[in-house]
Scaffold this motif. Structure first.
Motif, PDB file in Angstrom:
ATOM      1  N   GLY A  45     -62.762  17.008 -85.626  1.00  0.00           N
ATOM      2  CA  GLY A  45     -63.659  18.149 -85.811  1.00  0.00           C
ATOM      3  C   GLY A  45     -63.803  18.922 -84.514  1.00  0.00           C
ATOM      4  O   GLY A  45     -63.587  18.384 -83.416  1.00  0.00           O
ATOM      5  N   LEU A  46     -64.180  20.171 -84.640  1.00  0.00           N
ATOM      6  CA  LEU A  46     -64.282  21.050 -83.472  1.00  0.00           C
ATOM      7  C   LEU A  46     -65.350  20.564 -82.495  1.00  0.00           C
ATOM      8  O   LEU A  46     -65.115  20.518 -81.283  1.00  0.00           O
ATOM      9  CB  LEU A  46     -64.577  22.486 -83.911  1.00  0.00           C
ATOM     10  N   ALA A  47     -66.513  20.186 -82.999  1.00  0.00           N
ATOM     11  CA  ALA A  47     -67.606  19.766 -82.105  1.00  0.00           C
ATOM     12  C   ALA A  47     -67.199  18.541 -81.284  1.00  0.00           C
ATOM     13  O   ALA A  47     -67.453  18.485 -80.078  1.00  0.00           O
ATOM     14  CB  ALA A  47     -68.870  19.486 -82.907  1.00  0.00           C
ATOM     15  N   ALA A  48     -66.559  17.571 -81.905  1.00  0.00           N
ATOM     16  CA  ALA A  48     -66.149  16.359 -81.191  1.00  0.00           C
ATOM     17  C   ALA A  48     -65.059  16.663 -80.174  1.00  0.00           C
ATOM     18  O   ALA A  48     -65.074  16.129 -79.057  1.00  0.00           O
ATOM     19  CB  ALA A  48     -65.672  15.303 -82.174  1.00  0.00           C
ATOM     20  N   ALA A  49     -64.099  17.502 -80.545  1.00  0.00           N
ATOM     21  CA  ALA A  49     -63.024  17.854 -79.620  1.00  0.00           C
ATOM     22  C   ALA A  49     -63.576  18.586 -78.396  1.00  0.00           C
ATOM     23  O   ALA A  49     -63.155  18.322 -77.263  1.00  0.00           O
ATOM     24  CB  ALA A  49     -61.972  18.704 -80.329  1.00  0.00           C
ATOM     25  N   LEU A  50     -64.522  19.484 -78.616  1.00  0.00           N
ATOM     26  CA  LEU A  50     -65.132  20.199 -77.495  1.00  0.00           C
ATOM     27  C   LEU A  50     -66.010  19.274 -76.663  1.00  0.00           C
ATOM     28  O   LEU A  50     -66.088  19.419 -75.440  1.00  0.00           O
ATOM     29  CB  LEU A  50     -65.932  21.399 -77.994  1.00  0.00           C
ATOM     30  N   ALA A  51     -66.673  18.311 -77.305  1.00  0.00           N
ATOM     31  CA  ALA A  51     -67.493  17.345 -76.569  1.00  0.00           C
ATOM     32  C   ALA A  51     -66.623  16.519 -75.623  1.00  0.00           C
ATOM     33  O   ALA A  51     -67.034  16.197 -74.505  1.00  0.00           O
ATOM     34  CB  ALA A  51     -68.242  16.441 -77.539  1.00  0.00           C
ATOM     35  N   PHE A  52     -65.418  16.181 -76.068  1.00  0.00           N
ATOM     36  CA  PHE A  52     -64.487  15.450 -75.215  1.00  0.00           C
ATOM     37  C   PHE A  52     -64.144  16.268 -73.971  1.00  0.00           C
ATOM     38  O   PHE A  52     -64.156  15.749 -72.851  1.00  0.00           O
ATOM     39  CB  PHE A  52     -63.223  15.088 -75.990  1.00  0.00           C
ATOM     40  N   LEU A  53     -63.850  17.558 -74.162  1.00  0.00           N
ATOM     41  CA  LEU A  53     -63.571  18.420 -73.007  1.00  0.00           C
ATOM     42  C   LEU A  53     -64.809  18.559 -72.119  1.00  0.00           C
ATOM     43  O   LEU A  53     -64.708  18.502 -70.901  1.00  0.00           O
ATOM     44  CB  LEU A  53     -63.126  19.807 -73.466  1.00  0.00           C
ATOM     45  N   GLU A  54     -65.951  18.737 -72.754  1.00  0.00           N
ATOM     46  CA  GLU A  54     -67.207  18.917 -72.021  1.00  0.00           C
ATOM     47  C   GLU A  54     -67.498  17.701 -71.130  1.00  0.00           C
ATOM     48  O   GLU A  54     -67.966  17.847 -69.998  1.00  0.00           O
ATOM     49  CB  GLU A  54     -68.336  19.124 -73.017  1.00  0.00           C
ATOM     50  N   ARG A  55     -67.215  16.519 -71.628  1.00  0.00           N
ATOM     51  CA  ARG A  55     -67.450  15.290 -70.877  1.00  0.00           C
ATOM     52  C   ARG A  55     -66.616  15.252 -69.596  1.00  0.00           C
ATOM     53  O   ARG A  55     -67.030  14.685 -68.596  1.00  0.00           O
ATOM     54  CB  ARG A  55     -67.118  14.103 -71.772  1.00  0.00           C
ATOM     55  N   GLU A  56     -65.448  15.867 -69.618  1.00  0.00           N
ATOM     56  CA  GLU A  56     -64.548  15.825 -68.463  1.00  0.00           C
ATOM     57  C   GLU A  56     -64.703  16.989 -67.491  1.00  0.00           C
ATOM     58  O   GLU A  56     -64.043  17.000 -66.458  1.00  0.00           O
ATOM     59  CB  GLU A  56     -63.105  15.780 -68.969  1.00  0.00           C
ATOM     60  N   VAL A  57     -65.547  17.940 -67.815  1.00  0.00           N
ATOM     61  CA  VAL A  57     -65.643  19.167 -67.018  1.00  0.00           C
ATOM     62  C   VAL A  57     -65.953  18.896 -65.549  1.00  0.00           C
ATOM     63  O   VAL A  57     -65.357  19.491 -64.675  1.00  0.00           O
ATOM     64  CB  VAL A  57     -66.673  20.138 -67.640  1.00  0.00           C
ATOM     65  N   GLY A  58     -66.847  18.024 -65.240  1.00  0.00           N
ATOM     66  CA  GLY A  58     -67.239  17.791 -63.854  1.00  0.00           C
ATOM     67  C   GLY A  58     -66.137  17.212 -62.984  1.00  0.00           C
ATOM     68  O   GLY A  58     -66.103  17.436 -61.784  1.00  0.00           O
ATOM     69  N   ARG A  59     -65.214  16.473 -63.589  1.00  0.00           N
ATOM     70  CA  ARG A  59     -64.199  15.797 -62.790  1.00  0.00           C
ATOM     71  C   ARG A  59     -62.778  16.267 -63.070  1.00  0.00           C
ATOM     72  O   ARG A  59     -61.839  15.716 -62.497  1.00  0.00           O
ATOM     73  CB  ARG A  59     -64.297  14.288 -62.996  1.00  0.00           C
ATOM     74  N   ASN A  60     -62.613  17.249 -63.956  1.00  0.00           N
ATOM     75  CA  ASN A  60     -61.269  17.679 -64.310  1.00  0.00           C
ATOM     76  C   ASN A  60     -61.211  19.196 -64.407  1.00  0.00           C
ATOM     77  O   ASN A  60     -61.814  19.787 -65.296  1.00  0.00           O
ATOM     78  CB  ASN A  60     -60.852  17.032 -65.634  1.00  0.00           C
ATOM     79  N   THR A  61     -60.458  19.791 -63.509  1.00  0.00           N
ATOM     80  CA  THR A  61     -60.354  21.253 -63.452  1.00  0.00           C
ATOM     81  C   THR A  61     -59.677  21.820 -64.693  1.00  0.00           C
ATOM     82  O   THR A  61     -60.071  22.872 -65.185  1.00  0.00           O
ATOM     83  CB  THR A  61     -59.585  21.674 -62.191  1.00  0.00           C
TER      84      THR A  61
END
Length: 134
Positions: A45-61
């Motif tokens: 689902g879109l929300a879960a896929a975006l949550a995965f990206l969101e989780r990595e934002v601080g450590r992954n450019t």
């Protein structure tokens, strides 16, 4: 008439964003994220896929860059619940989580269509790693 179809606009937006990805290391990390995000949207689902990206934002450019690119493109698509105000207030993942069912389905379809163009743009824009391999 000189208007563009929605598909043409998606293509132009995706290519414009992908061309701004500079640096070999960033491109090497951005490419698999683009290639895998569509499958993640279909699977989780879109929300879960975006949550995965969101989780990595601080450590992954690359994750941060891709999330910003999607936010920019979805804002330009003028979908209900994803206005500039909504996206600025909640960020893309938060705004998607707040959508009602109809708007969520529309955002999912638009995202999948955009991701097809992102994949094409990455394939066409980033240099191939397969030098001399048949």
């Amino acid at each position: 008439m000189t208007g563009q179809t929605r598909e043409q606009q998606r293509a132009l937006d995706a290519y414009a964003r992908v061309r701004k990805v500079e640096g070999q290391a960033l491109r090497e990390d951005y490419k698999p994220r683009v290639n895998g995000l569509g499958a993640a949207v279909l699977r989780d689902g879109l929300a879960a896929a975006l949550a995965f990206l969101e989780r990595e934002v601080g450590r992954n450019t690359a994750a941060q860059h891709l999330l910003g690119d999607l936010k920019w493109c979805l804002e330009r698509a003028r979908l209900p619940g994803l206005s500039a105000h909504d996206l600025e207030k909640n960020g893309l993942p938060g705004a998607v989580r707040a959508l009602d069912l109809d708007a969520y389905m529309l955002a999912t379809r638009e995202s999948l269509r955009l991701l097809v163009w992102f994949r094409r743009a990455v394939q066409a824009t980033f240099p191939s790693e397969e030098h001399g391999h048949a």
